[in-house]
Every structure is written in structure tokens, then in C-alpha cells.
Design an enzyme around this catalytic site. Structure first.
Site, short mmCIF file in Angstrom:
data_model
loop_
_atom_site.label_atom_id
_atom_site.label_comp_id
_atom_site.label_asym_id
_atom_site.label_seq_id
_atom_site.Cartn_x
_atom_site.Cartn_y
_atom_site.Cartn_z
N HIS A 1 69.84 56.49 -38.09
CA HIS A 1 69.92 57.88 -38.55
C HIS A 1 71.10 58.61 -37.90
O HIS A 1 71.05 59.83 -37.71
CB HIS A 1 68.61 58.62 -38.20
CG HIS A 1 67.43 58.11 -38.97
ND1 HIS A 1 66.13 58.42 -38.64
CD2 HIS A 1 67.36 57.31 -40.07
CE1 HIS A 1 65.31 57.84 -39.50
NE2 HIS A 1 66.03 57.16 -40.37
C1 LIG Z 1 69.24 50.58 -43.58
C2 LIG Z 1 69.08 52.07 -43.50
C3 LIG Z 1 67.81 52.62 -43.67
C4 LIG Z 1 67.64 54.00 -43.63
N1 LIG Z 1 66.42 54.54 -43.93
C5 LIG Z 1 66.30 55.88 -44.04
C6 LIG Z 1 65.08 56.46 -44.51
O1 LIG Z 1 64.14 55.78 -44.91
N2 LIG Z 1 65.00 57.83 -44.53
C7 LIG Z 1 66.03 58.62 -44.13
O2 LIG Z 1 65.88 59.84 -44.14
N3 LIG Z 1 67.21 58.09 -43.73
C8 LIG Z 1 67.36 56.74 -43.71
N4 LIG Z 1 68.57 56.20 -43.36
C9 LIG Z 1 69.68 57.12 -43.09
C10 LIG Z 1 70.26 57.72 -44.36
O3 LIG Z 1 70.25 56.81 -45.43
C11 LIG Z 1 71.69 58.16 -44.04
O4 LIG Z 1 71.64 59.07 -42.96
C12 LIG Z 1 72.40 58.83 -45.20
O5 LIG Z 1 72.32 58.03 -46.37
C13 LIG Z 1 73.85 59.05 -44.79
O6 LIG Z 1 74.53 59.70 -45.83
P1 LIG Z 1 76.09 59.92 -45.70
O7 LIG Z 1 76.55 60.50 -47.00
O8 LIG Z 1 76.37 60.65 -44.45
O9 LIG Z 1 76.72 58.46 -45.51
P2 LIG Z 1 76.57 57.16 -46.40
O10 LIG Z 1 75.47 57.28 -47.38
O11 LIG Z 1 76.54 56.00 -45.46
O12 LIG Z 1 77.91 57.13 -47.27
C14 LIG Z 1 79.17 56.83 -46.77
C15 LIG Z 1 79.94 56.12 -47.88
O13 LIG Z 1 81.32 56.14 -47.56
C16 LIG Z 1 81.87 54.88 -47.86
N5 LIG Z 1 83.03 54.73 -46.99
C17 LIG Z 1 83.04 54.66 -45.64
N6 LIG Z 1 84.31 54.56 -45.21
C18 LIG Z 1 85.10 54.58 -46.29
C19 LIG Z 1 86.50 54.52 -46.46
N7 LIG Z 1 87.35 54.41 -45.42
N8 LIG Z 1 87.00 54.56 -47.73
C20 LIG Z 1 86.16 54.66 -48.80
N9 LIG Z 1 84.80 54.73 -48.68
C21 LIG Z 1 84.29 54.70 -47.43
C22 LIG Z 1 80.76 53.90 -47.56
O14 LIG Z 1 80.97 52.66 -48.21
C23 LIG Z 1 79.55 54.67 -48.06
O15 LIG Z 1 79.29 54.41 -49.42
C24 LIG Z 1 68.76 54.83 -43.37
C25 LIG Z 1 70.03 54.28 -43.19
C26 LIG Z 1 70.20 52.90 -43.26
C27 LIG Z 1 71.58 52.32 -43.09
#
Ligand SMILES: Cc1cc2nc3c(=O)[nH]c(=O)nc-3n(C[C@H](O)[C@H](O)[C@H](O)COP(=O)(O)OP(=O)(O)OC[C@H]3O[C@@H](n4cnc5c(N)ncnc54)[C@H](O)[C@@H]3O)c2cc1C
Length: 493
Positions: free
Chosen positions: A434
Site C-alpha cells: 500500500h
Molecule cells: C498486489 C497488490 C495488491 C493490492 N491489494 C489492494 C487491495 O486489495 N486494496 C487496496 O485498497 N489496495 C491494494 N493495493 C494497492 C493499490 O492497488 C494501489 O495503491 C493503487 O492501485 C495505486 O494506484 P496508483 O495509480 O498510484 O499506481 P498504479 O496503479 O501502480 O499505476 C501506476 C502505473 O504507471 C505505470 N508506469 C510506471 N512507471 C512508468 C513509466 N516510467 N512510464 C510509463 N508508465 C509507467 C505502471 O505500469 C502502472 O500501470 C494492492 C497493490 C498491489 C500491488
């Protein structure tokens, strides 16, 4: 786009994960604004094209052989290595996660700027969901993400026995974890429909891929943000062997709480001393880039079943979590399957109860190891470094062990012995994945990286909108809050 000709967009969104999917969809609602979403992982155009491995919400496809993740070797605590993964596909971590979709608690917003109070963000939490169990002022009924809780008739025997044991120990019943002030033991809200995650790519982005002003560049990795003076002018990307530039007057970084600070630092935004050591020209000296992040440390208590569990057709296919106990800064998670089954290839075998600090005091740090974008950054969690965290974790584990030995759980399982020594805790230490707060939101450049409108301090046209801007990890799972933040930022960007 012919080689050598720079592409142009009004807005570039970097990372098509949970937040990036929402933002690209919202920002492209204005037909006069061209939006390019750049995602490092593969894309798909229809929910039905989602790879089969990603469809079953009862499995987290993030094991060592997964094609859908960014893997990171990390340090969980001093001298305690670990391995984590983040989603690398359209939909990001939200496409591979556990489907536990719960809001932050009201007082989690005490650390946010005043314009992000619970009252201010509630309309956006409501806007993202259609809650099929609860209505009224706290819940949404028209949003794109379906939210539901599993009825007791569908609970795995371990979920039911855990709730009964916790209730018998005096914990309150908690039927609606999204209500303000909720605490106790009860079903978790899930963004899972018919066994499939309905994440932000499916719910927000895919329906709008036909917009002429919206382009998704999948399998394309952003390596650097480009500036003229203190104004952003675009990004550099690689797709296979091909590198090119996408020019834009606005760049919104939504690469997630590890990749976002990594990309900012590679681009010259971060602690000036650290960047200079690696020969990176400094564009903005913002020491909190990558600093002071938080995540939920999790210690697992393993057990074995006394006899094969009696599972009906309704309880055979369950999400990883159906119920949790949330009380006084602790969350307990009775997983419905062994981690080895939840995360194929992980090799973490036994069924277990997860014991989590939801308001940890210890702070972690992300630092570059080199100026080469292909080198993953160093991620140091520094879990249990604060003595309060160690005390609290010991008490929580001790209480969890009592519950596992109490009726009716003790008729079902035989828990492994616990010792509560530092070594024992460290050996069973993991992370909830998280990670939040690595580019926090705030007022000034000395206490934050972005201002209340998600603008990077000192840079024109550059925004960060993802879990990295949370001042701290919420005391529940961050996913619903990530989507809420993207919804709100989509309104003022
Ligand atoms: C296995 C797992 C289980 C989880 N379970 C839960 C749950 O049950 N409940 C909950 O509340 N939270 C959960 N979480 C946490 C939650 O999913 C994340 O906190 C949330 O999805 C993060 O959103 P974000 O938009 O910040 O990043 P992300 O959703 O990680 O998105 C970042 C995106 O940017 C892309 N990216 C990164 N660097 C680059 C680059 N240089 N160029 C182009 N693209 C790039 C990546 O490929 C990715 O698609 C979990 C996380 C994981 C990994």
C-alpha cells in the site's frame, strides 16, 4: 507517428494505472483537449480482452514469473530483504490487486491540507461508486465502480469463524466499513463483480477509448520529463528500441508511489544533494521526493487446518479477503487461501492471519542507485524502526494469537506457536503493498512536493496525481482513496 517527428498533446498522463486511467478518461471529456496516456505495460481495448490470468479476482497475479508487474527488490527492515511488485498493465496495480475497496477513515484526512478534509472529499468518494448494499448520504449509487460485500452465506469457514471469535472477544460488529467512524469486525467492501475485479481501466477508461482526442500508448515507458527552465515541455519515451519525444504543455505523473518519485528524480526534481551525487542536473530542489513514505507492515501468523474445510459451491471461489477486524490502529486479515495459492509462484505456503499496523510511525525512503532509468531505485521501508511500532505490533500479534486459539477458530485450525522476539517478528514481516506518501501533498516546498492542486512546487505545467501524494498511507487500503484523488484532480486540472 513517423520517426523523428515529435508527437504533441495538450496533456500527457504518465502511467495508465489506477489514477492515470481515471484522469485520462476525465480529462478527455473536453473534446478540445488532446490527451495522451502513456503506459509502460500492455494495453487492451475491451474488458473481454483482459488476459485470463487477470480476470480471477481470487488470485493476485504478481508472483515472480508474472508478466504484469514491475518487480522490486526492497529492504523491509534493516538487514531484512524483501521482494514486492506493482502492476504494469493498463489499470496498473488496480488490475492485479486484492479487490478490497474501502475508504480512508475520517481522521486520516487530518494530515491532508484543509481543502482535502473528509467533508470536501466525500462527494468524490460517492461519485466513484455504486454501492449495492448501502444507500444514504455516505454512499454512491451512480458511480462506475461497483461496491459490494459478500453475504455471510458466501463466507469461507475461516471468515465466519474469525468474525465469531472477534465478536466473542468484545470487538464491535462492523457491517459498513465505508461509514464514518466505522470500526470492528465485518465484511470488506469489494470492487469485484462475478469474480472479476472492476478496476479503473475497466470502469473508467475502456468505455471511452473511441474518443478522437484520447490516445493510449501502451508498452511505452517514460524515461524523462523535459523542461525549458522551470516549465515542462514534454516527455521522452521508449517503445522497444525506439525512443522519441512527446511534447505537451501539461504533464500529469501518475506512475505510482515508487515509479513517480523515481521518474521525478531522473528528471532533476528531488533532493539537490542526492541528484548532484549522480550527476543529474537539478531542475527543482525538493528534498521530500521519495522521502518519508509509509506503508502497512504486516506480520503473518500461520496455521494448519485440523481437517479439510467443508466448502460449498458458494464458498469455494472467494476473494482473498472477505472480512477484516479494524480497531485502534490494527487490522487483522483472515486470508481465505494460503499465500502460495493467492500469489502463484510466491512459494509462501501456509494459510495465515495477517496482522497489520494501519497507522505506522516508521518512514521509508526511495533513492536512485544510478541516473539510468533502467536501474530500479532502492526502496527502504524501515518497518518497525519506530519503537512505538514494535510495541504495537507485539501487542497486536499477541491479541491475534489469542483469537486464533479461541472458539470457534480453535476447532478449525491449529496455529503455529509465536514467540514475539524481534527475530521472530522480522522473519514474518511483509508489506501490504500500500506504499503511499513518497511525493506528499502540502503547502510549501519544505514540507511537500505538490501543492493542494497537485502542482509540483516551482515547476509550471507539472502535476502528480497518484498514491505518492498522500501525506501518509490511509489507515485502510488505499485504492478507493487513489481513485477519489484522481476524480477530484480531474475536476480542477
Ligand atoms: C498486489 C497488490 C495488491 C493490492 N491489494 C489492494 C487491495 O486489495 N486494496 C487496496 O485498497 N489496495 C491494494 N493495493 C494497492 C493499490 O492497488 C494501489 O495503491 C493503487 O492501485 C495505486 O494506484 P496508483 O495509480 O498510484 O499506481 P498504479 O496503479 O501502480 O499505476 C501506476 C502505473 O504507471 C505505470 N508506469 C510506471 N512507471 C512508468 C513509466 N516510467 N512510464 C510509463 N508508465 C509507467 C505502471 O505500469 C502502472 O500501470 C494492492 C497493490 C498491489 C500491488
Amino acid at each position: 507517428m513517423p520517426a523523428g517527428v515529435p508527437e504533441f498533446a495538450d496533456v500527457v498522463v504518465v502511467g495508465g494505472g489506477s489514477c492515470g486511467s481515471v484522469l485520462a478518461a476525465r480529462l478527455s471529456e473536453d473534446p478540445h483537449r488532446s490527451v495522451v496516456l502513456v503506459e509502460s505495460g500492455p494495453g487492451h481495448r475491451l474488458p473481454a480482452e483482459l488476459p485470463q490470468e487477470l480476470r480471477d479476482a481470487g488470485v493476485l497475479p504478481v508472483g515472480p514469473d508474472s508478466r504484469w508487474v514491475w518487480p522490486y527488490a526492497v529492504e523491509l527492515a534493516h538487514g531484512r530483504p524483501g521482494w514486492i511488485a506493482r502492476g504494469r498493465i493498463l489499470g496498473g496495480s488496480g488490475a492485479v490487486n486484492g479487490g478490497y475497496f474501502v475508504r480512508a477513515a475520517v481522521d486520516d484526512f487530518d494530515t491532508w491540507p484543509a481543502s482535502w478534509s473528509y467533508e470536501q472529499v466525500l462527494p468524490y468518494y460517492r461519485a466513484i461508486e455504486t454501492d449495492s448494499d448501502f444507500a444514504g448520504p455516505w454512499h454512491g449509487s451512480t458511480g462506475p465502480i461497483p461496491v459490494r460485500r459478500e453475504p455471510r452465506s458466501d463466507w469461507h469457514p475461516i471468515s465466519a469463524a474469525f468474525v465469531d471469535a472477534a465478536r466473542a472477544a468484545g470487538h464491535a460488529e462492523d457491517p459498513d466499513k465505508n461509514a464514518p467512524g466505522a470500526h470492528g469486525v465485518g465484511p470488506v467492501p469489494l470492487n469485484i463483480r462475478d469474480g472479476v475485479r472492476v478496476g479503473p481501466a475497466t470502469a473508467y477508461l475502456l468505455p471511452h477509448l473511441g474518443r478522437p482526442n484520447l490516445t493510449v500508448r501502451a508498452d511505452t515507458t517514460v524515461t524523462r520529463i523535459v523542461f525549458e527552465g522551470n516549465r515542462v515541455t514534454g516527455i521522452e519515451v521508449v517503445n522497444g528500441e525506439r525512443a522519441h519525444t512527446i511534447r505537451a504543455s501539461t504533464v500529469v505523473v501518475t506512475a505510482g508511489a515508487i515509479a513517480t518519485p523515481h521518474l521525478l528524480m531522473l528528471s532533476g526534481i528531488g533532493d539537490a544533494g542526492h541528484l548532484s551525487e549522480l550527476g543529474i542536473p537539478v531542475v527543482a530542489d525538493l528534498p521530500l521526493v521519495g522521502a518519508q513514505f509509509t506503508d502497512h507492515p504486516e506480520v503473518v501468523l500461520s496455521y494448519r487446518y485440523r481437517r479439510p474445510v467443508d466448502r460449498t459451491a458458494r464458498t469455494r471461489r472467494t476473494p482473498a479477503l472477505q472480512v477484516t477486524l479494524d480497531d485502534d490502529g490494527i487490522e487483522m486479515r483472515p486470508y481465505t487461501a494460503a499465500f502460495g495459492d493467492l500469489i502463484p509462484g510466491s512459494g509462501i505456503g501456509k494459510p495465515c492471519l495477517g496482522v497489520v499496523l494501519t497507522r505506522p510511525r516508521s518512514r521509508g525512503e526511495i533513492r536512485l542507485v544510478s541516473a539510468d532509468p533502467r536501474d530500479a531505485p532502492r526502496v527502504s521501508y524501515r518497518y518497525l524502526e519506530a519503537s512505538e511500532d514494535r510495541v504495537m505490533m507485539r501487542e497486536a500479534v499477541s491479541h491475534a494469537a489469542d483469537l486464533l486459539h479461541a472458539r470457534p477458530l480453535n476447532g478449525l485450525i491449529d496455529p503455529e506457536p509465536i514467540t514475539l522476539s524481534n527475530d521472530w517478528l522480522r522473519a514474518r514481516l511483509g508489506t501490504s503493498l500500500h506504499l503511499s506518501g513518497s511525493c506528499r501533498i502540502g503547502v510549501g516546498a519544505d514540507d511537500s512536493v505538490v501543492d493542494e492542486r497537485c502542482r509540483v512546487h516551482g515547476i509550471d505545467g507539472l502535476f502528480v496525481v497518484d498514491t505518492s501524494i498522500f501525506p501518509a498511507v490511509p489507515s485502510r487500503g488505499p485504492h478507493a482513496t487513489a481513485i477519489m484523488v484522481a476524480e477530484r484532480a480531474g475536476c480542477f486540472l
